[in-house]
Design a protein around this motif. Structure first.
Motif, short mmCIF file in Angstrom:
data_model
loop_
_atom_site.label_atom_id
_atom_site.label_comp_id
_atom_site.label_asym_id
_atom_site.label_seq_id
_atom_site.Cartn_x
_atom_site.Cartn_y
_atom_site.Cartn_z
N TYR A 1 0.85 -1.20 0.00
CA TYR A 1 0.00 0.00 0.00
C TYR A 1 0.88 1.25 0.00
O TYR A 1 1.95 1.25 0.61
CB TYR A 1 -0.90 0.05 1.24
CG TYR A 1 -2.05 -0.90 1.18
CD1 TYR A 1 -3.27 -0.53 0.60
CD2 TYR A 1 -1.94 -2.19 1.68
CE1 TYR A 1 -4.33 -1.42 0.53
CE2 TYR A 1 -3.00 -3.08 1.62
CZ TYR A 1 -4.18 -2.69 1.04
OH TYR A 1 -5.23 -3.57 0.97
N ALA B 1 -5.54 -5.12 4.41
CA ALA B 1 -6.44 -3.98 4.20
C ALA B 1 -7.02 -3.47 5.51
O ALA B 1 -7.11 -2.25 5.72
CB ALA B 1 -7.56 -4.37 3.24
N VAL C 1 -4.40 -1.51 7.42
CA VAL C 1 -4.15 -0.22 6.74
C VAL C 1 -5.25 0.77 7.10
O VAL C 1 -4.98 1.94 7.40
CB VAL C 1 -4.04 -0.42 5.21
CG1 VAL C 1 -4.06 0.92 4.48
CG2 VAL C 1 -2.77 -1.19 4.87
N ALA D 1 -5.04 5.96 1.48
CA ALA D 1 -4.30 4.71 1.24
C ALA D 1 -4.68 4.19 -0.13
O ALA D 1 -5.87 4.14 -0.48
CB ALA D 1 -4.64 3.69 2.31
N ASN D 2 -3.69 3.84 -0.91
CA ASN D 2 -3.92 3.34 -2.26
C ASN D 2 -3.08 2.09 -2.51
O ASN D 2 -2.02 1.93 -1.92
CB ASN D 2 -3.52 4.39 -3.31
CG ASN D 2 -4.39 5.61 -3.25
OD1 ASN D 2 -4.08 6.58 -2.58
ND2 ASN D 2 -5.52 5.57 -3.92
N THR D 3 -3.54 1.29 -3.44
CA THR D 3 -2.72 0.17 -3.90
C THR D 3 -1.84 0.66 -5.05
O THR D 3 -2.06 1.75 -5.58
CB THR D 3 -3.60 -0.99 -4.39
OG1 THR D 3 -4.39 -0.53 -5.49
CG2 THR D 3 -4.50 -1.52 -3.28
#
Length: 180
Positions: A5, A56, A59, A77-79
């Motif tokens: 992430y 996830a 996070v 938060a991003n992938t």
């Protein structure tokens, strides 16, 4: 399941904020793989780009804890699929390998790297890309003895057409005007 992430923390510039941010990860025993801090496109707002490998739900909890820090404006938060990102790496090898054969030059050209400086003693090579690409170049150059190597933290921007912090700030300002 754990995956990589990219956590983006937007804040104002305050002394000691980095320590308060990293302690959130330390308390949860989450290792930070990469950390980069820079100004954002919004004047006076700084951007922490933090790369972690986690589940996830953990996070989501970290994002919630980071947003509780007073000086933090907003956290996203991003992938990796949602971001465009790069890292930069510098390599130093002995100049003798550059002059003894064309192998080092061929490796540099094929990898899309570039030579920054050539002296009688050493050659400095620069490569931007993802960590697997910069590591691959390290492995290839290390056959000639890399004497120094460094890789930066990740720099990343979203694939979104807008800066999501701008939307947050507009909503916050509108809410504050209603209160006044």
């Amino acid at each position: 399941m754990k995956q990589e992430y990219i956590i983006t923390v937007f804040s104002e510039d305050h002394i000691g904020l980095l320590s308060r941010i990293t302690i959130v990860f330390t308390r949860r025993k989450i290792n930070i793989d990469s950390l980069t801090v820079s100004e954002s496109a919004i004047a006076g707002v700084f951007k922490f780009t933090i790369v972690i490998r986690e589940t996830a739900d953990r996070v989501e909890k970290v994002v919630g804890q980071l947003e509780k820090i007073v000086d933090v404006l907003k956290v996203f938060a991003n992938t990796n699929d949602e971001m465009i990102y790069q890292e930069i790496a510098l390599y130093k090898v002995s100049t003798e390998f550059l002059f003894d054969s064309d192998e080092v030059e061929r490796i540099v050209r094929n990898s899309g790297a570039r030579i920054l400086e050539v002296t009688r003693e050493y050659v400095v090579i620069e490569k931007t890309g993802h960590s697997d690409e910069t590591q691959k170049l390290f492995d290839e150059l290390n056959a000639f003895g890399v004497t120094q190597f460094i890789r930066s933290g990740r720099v990343a921007i979203t694939r979104s057409t807008i800066e999501r912090l701008s939307v947050f700030l507009q909503e916050r300002d509108a809410m504050l005007e209603q209160v006044d």
